[in-house]
Enzyme design. Sequence first.
Site, PDB file in Angstrom:
ATOM      1  N   LYS A 138      18.199  37.055  64.745  1.00 27.37           N
ATOM      2  CA  LYS A 138      17.222  35.821  64.590  1.00 27.37           C
ATOM      3  C   LYS A 138      17.729  34.672  63.874  1.00 27.37           C
ATOM      4  O   LYS A 138      17.584  33.385  64.091  1.00 27.37           O
ATOM      5  CB  LYS A 138      15.690  36.174  64.030  1.00 27.37           C
ATOM      6  CG  LYS A 138      15.156  37.142  64.904  1.00 27.37           C
ATOM      7  CD  LYS A 138      13.372  37.042  64.793  1.00 27.37           C
ATOM      8  CE  LYS A 138      12.810  37.484  66.281  1.00 27.37           C
ATOM      9  NZ  LYS A 138      11.982  38.645  65.773  1.00 27.37           N
ATOM     10  N   ARG A 139      18.710  34.966  63.131  1.00 32.23           N
ATOM     11  CA  ARG A 139      19.211  33.925  62.184  1.00 32.23           C
ATOM     12  C   ARG A 139      20.238  33.094  62.825  1.00 32.23           C
ATOM     13  O   ARG A 139      20.924  32.094  62.471  1.00 32.23           O
ATOM     14  CB  ARG A 139      19.692  34.328  60.725  1.00 32.23           C
ATOM     15  CG  ARG A 139      20.720  35.415  60.968  1.00 32.23           C
ATOM     16  CD  ARG A 139      21.075  36.051  59.428  1.00 32.23           C
ATOM     17  NE  ARG A 139      21.912  37.370  59.734  1.00 32.23           N
ATOM     18  CZ  ARG A 139      21.602  38.505  59.999  1.00 32.23           C
ATOM     19  NH1 ARG A 139      20.263  38.625  60.404  1.00 32.23           N
ATOM     20  NH2 ARG A 139      22.488  39.430  60.065  1.00 32.23           N
TER      21      ARG A 139
END
Length: 283
Positions: free
Chosen positions: A245-246
């Site tokens: 997600k980052r």
Amino acid sequence: MLTRFAPSPTGELHLGHAYSAIIAHDAARAVGGRFHIRIDDIDGSRSREAYVTAALADLEWLGLDWDAPPLRQSDRLGDYAAAMDDLARRGLVYPCFCTRADIAASLSAPHGPLGPVYPGTCRALPPALRDARRADDPHCWRIDMARAAALAGPLTWEEEGRGPRRADPGAHGDVVLARKDAPASYHLASTIDDAALGVSHVIRGADLIASTDIHRLLQALLGLPTPIYRHHPLLCGPQGKRLAKRDAAASLAAMRADGVDGRALADDLRAGRLPTGYSLQMP
Ligand code: GLU
């Protein structure tokens, strides 16, 4: 056929999520089936409403449509609690008071497919002590895996196109099924919801194949049907690592804001035309 896509609103969706959602959506649409969205927002401390809104906007931007309002796990806590009560009545779960540090300090803790296997400390607590501590001490609930697996007997599931797979829930040890801040684990909530929605085919990333051992066991214990599974390869970024997600580079919301054509992107993913450096890999 009924398929689903189940984002956790703890961050922005990325290209890997798009790939997964498109496969699940198209599989159903190809045979006139239904496609649903489930929002895995049970972890109240990490879920954000803004990510729910963004995820739905991303999926629309990709040209996907779904057949019912998204199901929210936060609306379904009563069903999860009822299942936990059922398992507790049958002596298949027990309260665990161990902290992470307690577990890490256990010298013998072996590793299972999803991480350290709980050494079983609280399984052996005398009932009187267990009841006394339950009133005051923070605790989670763990499955008594040896007992549950013995009760369920040998289990298999059908991996679509690849034949039957043997489920090995015992390898995971006494996994957590509920805790105070998240009253049902992903395993419990996902299994119950897939059955409640009538999901016929669970299509999701191959990183979740080990979790299916546990889901298959819960189906057996709770008398739920077993869907067909398809665990697809994972989209990996330029370093060959699966997207997280980052990874801002792959954020769908950022591409949407940049004016990228979502439908064209979806068609590229369908055709296996991946951005330079990206690849699909089985873990
Ligand atoms: N919310 C879960 C995830 O994002 C869904 C997994 C599943 O499809 O079962 O990993």
